[in-house]
Design a protein around this motif. Structure first.
Motif, PDB file in Angstrom:
ATOM      1  N   SER A   1       0.705  -1.169   0.131  1.00 50.54           N
ATOM      2  CA  SER A   1       0.150   0.040   0.005  1.00 50.54           C
ATOM      3  C   SER A   1       0.813   1.243  -0.077  1.00 50.54           C
ATOM      4  O   SER A   1       0.625   2.158  -0.701  1.00 50.54           O
ATOM      5  N   MET A   2       1.945   1.110   0.671  1.00 47.15           N
ATOM      6  CA  MET A   2       2.881   2.351   0.637  1.00 47.15           C
ATOM      7  C   MET A   2       3.447   2.730  -0.671  1.00 47.15           C
ATOM      8  O   MET A   2       3.508   3.860  -1.078  1.00 47.15           O
ATOM      9  N   TYR A   3       3.790   1.705  -1.433  1.00 41.90           N
ATOM     10  CA  TYR A   3       4.280   1.623  -2.888  1.00 41.90           C
ATOM     11  C   TYR A   3       3.172   2.157  -3.887  1.00 41.90           C
ATOM     12  O   TYR A   3       3.462   3.117  -4.597  1.00 41.90           O
ATOM     13  N   PHE A   4       1.882   1.811  -3.721  1.00 45.27           N
ATOM     14  CA  PHE A   4       0.905   2.174  -4.275  1.00 45.27           C
ATOM     15  C   PHE A   4       0.675   3.508  -3.974  1.00 45.27           C
ATOM     16  O   PHE A   4       0.237   4.460  -5.041  1.00 45.27           O
ATOM     17  N   VAL A   5       0.651   4.063  -2.824  1.00 45.14           N
ATOM     18  CA  VAL A   5       0.296   5.686  -2.647  1.00 45.14           C
ATOM     19  C   VAL A   5       1.471   6.384  -3.161  1.00 45.14           C
ATOM     20  O   VAL A   5       1.457   7.330  -3.960  1.00 45.14           O
ATOM     21  N   SER A   6       2.760   5.807  -3.027  1.00 44.40           N
ATOM     22  CA  SER A   6       3.989   6.479  -3.615  1.00 44.40           C
ATOM     23  C   SER A   6       3.947   6.586  -5.153  1.00 44.40           C
ATOM     24  O   SER A   6       4.216   7.559  -5.778  1.00 44.40           O
ATOM     25  N   MET A   7       3.294   5.682  -5.740  1.00 40.76           N
ATOM     26  CA  MET A   7       3.212   5.552  -7.169  1.00 40.76           C
ATOM     27  C   MET A   7       2.019   6.619  -7.439  1.00 40.76           C
ATOM     28  O   MET A   7       2.401   7.607  -8.619  1.00 40.76           O
ATOM     29  N   ILE A   8       1.139   6.906  -6.931  1.00 42.93           N
ATOM     30  CA  ILE A   8       0.229   7.849  -7.210  1.00 42.93           C
ATOM     31  C   ILE A   8       0.333   9.225  -7.020  1.00 42.93           C
ATOM     32  O   ILE A   8       0.407  10.173  -8.035  1.00 42.93           O
ATOM     33  N   LEU A   9       1.316   9.262  -5.952  1.00 40.68           N
ATOM     34  CA  LEU A   9       1.801  10.693  -5.755  1.00 40.68           C
ATOM     35  C   LEU A   9       2.775  11.111  -6.676  1.00 40.68           C
ATOM     36  O   LEU A   9       3.164  12.364  -7.297  1.00 40.68           O
ATOM     37  N   GLY A  10       3.768  10.157  -7.142  1.00 41.58           N
ATOM     38  CA  GLY A  10       4.804  10.362  -8.470  1.00 41.58           C
ATOM     39  C   GLY A  10       4.254  10.691  -9.492  1.00 41.58           C
ATOM     40  O   GLY A  10       4.549  11.472 -10.310  1.00 41.58           O
ATOM     41  N   VAL A  11       2.939   9.955  -9.895  1.00 45.98           N
ATOM     42  CA  VAL A  11       2.319  10.187 -10.999  1.00 45.98           C
ATOM     43  C   VAL A  11       1.728  11.810 -10.948  1.00 45.98           C
ATOM     44  O   VAL A  11       1.847  12.809 -12.156  1.00 45.98           O
ATOM     45  N   LEU A  12       1.300  12.224  -9.857  1.00 47.40           N
ATOM     46  CA  LEU A  12       0.663  13.866  -9.740  1.00 47.40           C
ATOM     47  C   LEU A  12       1.789  14.512  -9.823  1.00 47.40           C
ATOM     48  O   LEU A  12       1.599  15.755 -10.467  1.00 47.40           O
ATOM     49  N   ALA A  13       2.995  14.169  -9.375  1.00 46.44           N
ATOM     50  CA  ALA A  13       4.173  15.210  -9.385  1.00 46.44           C
ATOM     51  C   ALA A  13       4.589  15.226 -10.975  1.00 46.44           C
ATOM     52  O   ALA A  13       4.726  16.261 -11.460  1.00 46.44           O
ATOM     53  N   LEU A  14       4.493  14.154 -11.519  1.00 38.74           N
ATOM     54  CA  LEU A  14       4.646  14.224 -13.134  1.00 38.74           C
ATOM     55  C   LEU A  14       3.673  14.952 -13.733  1.00 38.74           C
ATOM     56  O   LEU A  14       4.028  15.885 -14.569  1.00 38.74           O
ATOM     57  N   ALA A  15       2.477  14.951 -13.492  1.00 34.71           N
ATOM     58  CA  ALA A  15       1.331  15.660 -13.982  1.00 34.71           C
ATOM     59  C   ALA A  15       1.700  17.179 -13.810  1.00 34.71           C
ATOM     60  O   ALA A  15       1.355  18.147 -14.731  1.00 34.71           O
ATOM     61  N   PHE A  16       2.014  17.623 -12.420  1.00 32.62           N
ATOM     62  CA  PHE A  16       2.261  18.912 -12.339  1.00 32.62           C
ATOM     63  C   PHE A  16       3.285  19.572 -12.973  1.00 32.62           C
ATOM     64  O   PHE A  16       3.422  20.624 -13.493  1.00 32.62           O
ATOM     65  N   LEU A  17       4.406  18.483 -13.111  1.00 31.23           N
ATOM     66  CA  LEU A  17       5.418  18.980 -13.835  1.00 31.23           C
ATOM     67  C   LEU A  17       5.316  19.321 -15.515  1.00 31.23           C
ATOM     68  O   LEU A  17       5.651  20.333 -15.858  1.00 31.23           O
ATOM     69  N   ALA A  18       4.517  18.544 -16.093  1.00 33.67           N
ATOM     70  CA  ALA A  18       4.151  18.561 -17.226  1.00 33.67           C
ATOM     71  C   ALA A  18       3.261  19.829 -17.601  1.00 33.67           C
ATOM     72  O   ALA A  18       3.198  20.742 -18.410  1.00 33.67           O
ATOM     73  N   SER A  19       2.384  19.956 -16.591  1.00 31.01           N
ATOM     74  CA  SER A  19       1.377  21.425 -16.516  1.00 31.01           C
ATOM     75  C   SER A  19       2.238  22.437 -16.352  1.00 31.01           C
ATOM     76  O   SER A  19       2.184  23.528 -16.986  1.00 31.01           O
ATOM     77  N   SER A  20       3.386  22.412 -15.821  1.00 31.57           N
ATOM     78  CA  SER A  20       4.055  23.671 -15.438  1.00 31.57           C
ATOM     79  C   SER A  20       5.013  24.041 -16.567  1.00 31.57           C
ATOM     80  O   SER A  20       5.143  24.937 -17.077  1.00 31.57           O
ATOM     81  N   LEU A  21       5.456  22.841 -17.174  1.00 34.34           N
ATOM     82  CA  LEU A  21       6.498  22.961 -18.395  1.00 34.34           C
ATOM     83  C   LEU A  21       5.563  23.430 -19.763  1.00 34.34           C
ATOM     84  O   LEU A  21       6.039  24.261 -20.583  1.00 34.34           O
ATOM     85  N   PHE A  22       4.363  22.655 -20.010  1.00 36.70           N
ATOM     86  CA  PHE A  22       3.779  22.840 -21.151  1.00 36.70           C
ATOM     87  C   PHE A  22       2.379  23.402 -21.407  1.00 36.70           C
ATOM     88  O   PHE A  22       1.791  23.495 -22.241  1.00 36.70           O
ATOM     89  N   GLY A  23       1.991  23.581 -20.074  1.00 31.98           N
ATOM     90  CA  GLY A  23       0.597  24.460 -19.902  1.00 31.98           C
ATOM     91  C   GLY A  23       0.472  25.590 -20.408  1.00 31.98           C
ATOM     92  O   GLY A  23       1.581  26.422 -20.484  1.00 31.98           O
ATOM     93  N   LYS A  24      -0.746  26.084 -20.697  1.00 27.19           N
ATOM     94  CA  LYS A  24      -0.840  27.608 -21.229  1.00 27.19           C
ATOM     95  C   LYS A  24      -0.900  28.376 -19.746  1.00 27.19           C
ATOM     96  O   LYS A  24      -1.108  28.081 -18.652  1.00 27.19           O
ATOM     97  N   ARG A  25       0.118  29.562 -20.045  1.00 25.82           N
ATOM     98  CA  ARG A  25       0.005  30.435 -19.000  1.00 25.82           C
ATOM     99  C   ARG A  25      -0.792  31.657 -19.083  1.00 25.82           C
ATOM    100  O   ARG A  25      -1.033  32.213 -20.120  1.00 25.82           O
ATOM    101  N   ARG A  26      -1.699  32.085 -17.810  1.00 24.61           N
ATOM    102  CA  ARG A  26      -2.329  33.189 -17.758  1.00 24.61           C
ATOM    103  C   ARG A  26      -1.719  34.394 -17.144  1.00 24.61           C
ATOM    104  O   ARG A  26      -0.591  34.342 -16.186  1.00 24.61           O
ATOM    105  N   LYS A  27      -2.123  35.517 -17.670  1.00 23.48           N
ATOM    106  CA  LYS A  27      -1.459  37.016 -17.037  1.00 23.48           C
ATOM    107  C   LYS A  27      -2.181  36.913 -15.670  1.00 23.48           C
ATOM    108  O   LYS A  27      -3.295  36.759 -15.590  1.00 23.48           O
ATOM    109  N   ARG A  28      -1.386  37.286 -14.700  1.00 22.27           N
ATOM    110  CA  ARG A  28      -1.978  37.518 -13.405  1.00 22.27           C
ATOM    111  C   ARG A  28      -1.939  38.956 -13.063  1.00 22.27           C
ATOM    112  O   ARG A  28      -1.528  39.810 -13.740  1.00 22.27           O
TER     113      ARG A  28
END
Length: 141
Positions: free
Chosen positions: A114-141
């Motif tokens: 279960s610890m490895y499973f939670v770790s994999m889920i969090l790792g996938v979320l980290a990769l998703a946020f990385l991809a979003s940060s690198l390739f996502g559309k940026r908005r003017k603040r």
């Protein structure tokens, strides 16, 4: 009393999403109160026949932009991401993933699967946020 310990050891991880929901609800409520106070102030200016300060109106517009006033696909094209919250989320979820992987490896909390499973889920979320940060559309603040 042993049953409470068993319940806690089985469902301790639920504290994280519950805390997230509580914090998100509190932030939403405080944002609502700030917006409501600004609208009341605008009503006071209107009732007095005076023009509201431009900063007050601009702060109300920026509050709307920040909390769903704009669609996700709106883009001013300036390339400014502002803030760097994507980097924070990548570091946060990568760190949490590493901690859960270590907990699974060391066997501190029992079932390593279960610890490895939670770790994999969090790792996938980290990769998703990385991809979003690198390739996502940026908005003017």
């Amino acid at each position: 009393m042993d049953s409470f310990g068993e319940i806690f050891s089985s469902f301790w991880w639920l504290l994280f999403p519950l805390a997230f929901f509580l914090i998100a609800g509190w932030n939403s409520f405080m944002s609502y109160k700030r917006t409501k106070a600004k609208i009341e102030l605008l009503k006071t200016y209107a009732a007095a026949g005076k023009e509201a300060p431009a900063d007050l109106v601009a702060s109300l517009n920026s509050e709307t932009d920040r909390h769903g006033g704009r669609e996700w696909h709106d883009n001013d094209g300036d390339g400014d991401s502002g803030g760097g919250s994507g980097v924070f989320l990548v570091v946060l979820f990568s760190g949490l993933s590493a901690i859960f992987a270590f907990a699974g490896y060391s066997g501190w909390l029992g079932d390593e699967t279960s610890m490895y499973f939670v770790s994999m889920i969090l790792g996938v979320l980290a990769l998703a946020f990385l991809a979003s940060s690198l390739f996502g559309k940026r908005r003017k603040r």
